[in-house]
Motif scaffolding. Sequence first.
Motif, PDB file in Angstrom:
ATOM      1  N   ASN A   1     -41.594  -2.257 -24.000  1.00  0.00           N
ATOM      2  CA  ASN A   1     -42.999  -2.141 -23.613  1.00  0.00           C
ATOM      3  C   ASN A   1     -43.391  -3.067 -22.468  1.00  0.00           C
TER       4      ASN A   1
ATOM      5  N   THR B   1     -46.472   5.581 -29.677  1.00  0.00           N
ATOM      6  CA  THR B   1     -46.782   4.188 -29.331  1.00  0.00           C
ATOM      7  C   THR B   1     -47.535   3.464 -30.443  1.00  0.00           C
TER       8      THR B   1
ATOM      9  N   TYR C   1     -45.469   1.068 -32.370  1.00  0.00           N
ATOM     10  CA  TYR C   1     -45.185  -0.196 -31.688  1.00  0.00           C
ATOM     11  C   TYR C   1     -46.406  -1.107 -31.652  1.00  0.00           C
TER      12      TYR C   1
END
Length: 274
Positions: free
Chosen positions: A107, A86, A89
């Motif tokens: 997301n 993550t 991102y």
Amino acid sequence: MKNSKKIMTALLAVSVLAACGQKEEEQKAEPVEQQEAVIDVSAEAEQFKSLLAGEMDSFVTDTELLATAINEGKLEDAQKLYPLVTMYYERLQPLAPSFQELDEKINGDIVEGKETDTTGFQRIAYGLFGEKKTAGYEGIAEELVADVKSLQADFATIDVSETNVLASAVTMFQDMENTRLTSPSIAGNEVYAVKAQTDAAEDLMEVFVPRVSTESAEAASNAITKLNEIVAYYEVGKEDYVNYNLFTTKQEQELITAVTNVEAALQQMNESIK
């Protein structure tokens, strides 16, 4: 701090130029109505995008590793990989307004009572850390891989001309301080997220230093340095951090205050763009 030398060099150069040109600026001050013209930061958005482009291959590869762990039923491996994946991102968040449809798929937030309607990272976190299982999440993991690959394929041509990435970063840190750090996720990966977003802030510093006031850039550099110091205290391995759900109230407040200071400094930078 990964870009500290570049930032300090740029700050020094801007300070010298500002001192040399101060008298000339005072003599040639523009009328107020001209100063209120819309400021174009599309070049800075493209530059920021180019700094992140090199991470896209690794983002895809590591998302595939996460999906493989889920498909093979390796819960602990998937739980360990999740916060690390993550982070890619999180660093992209200032660009998210430029790919809203994919952002929602990769997301999107989980809505209570409609958990099965959600895809992407939040849905996987619900399985790995909420239900503590991988079974039933294989398809969702594969869909995430496909969406991340779509983002990779589109990345070079994403239109960022209308996105003020510095203003987006301000919003990103506001969400972190007001929502994410006050209502921790079941994954407890907030420190990972703060670290990744701070990396993004450093890249933005490098990009915007020539366009903002020296004072605001210095304030942002100092705030980022302090935040990095706090995050480093909670590092327990290479890019591994303490679960935020284990923080005391005092520790939470210290992190929130540091994040708030970075947000305020970035806001000052955004307001001083010239």
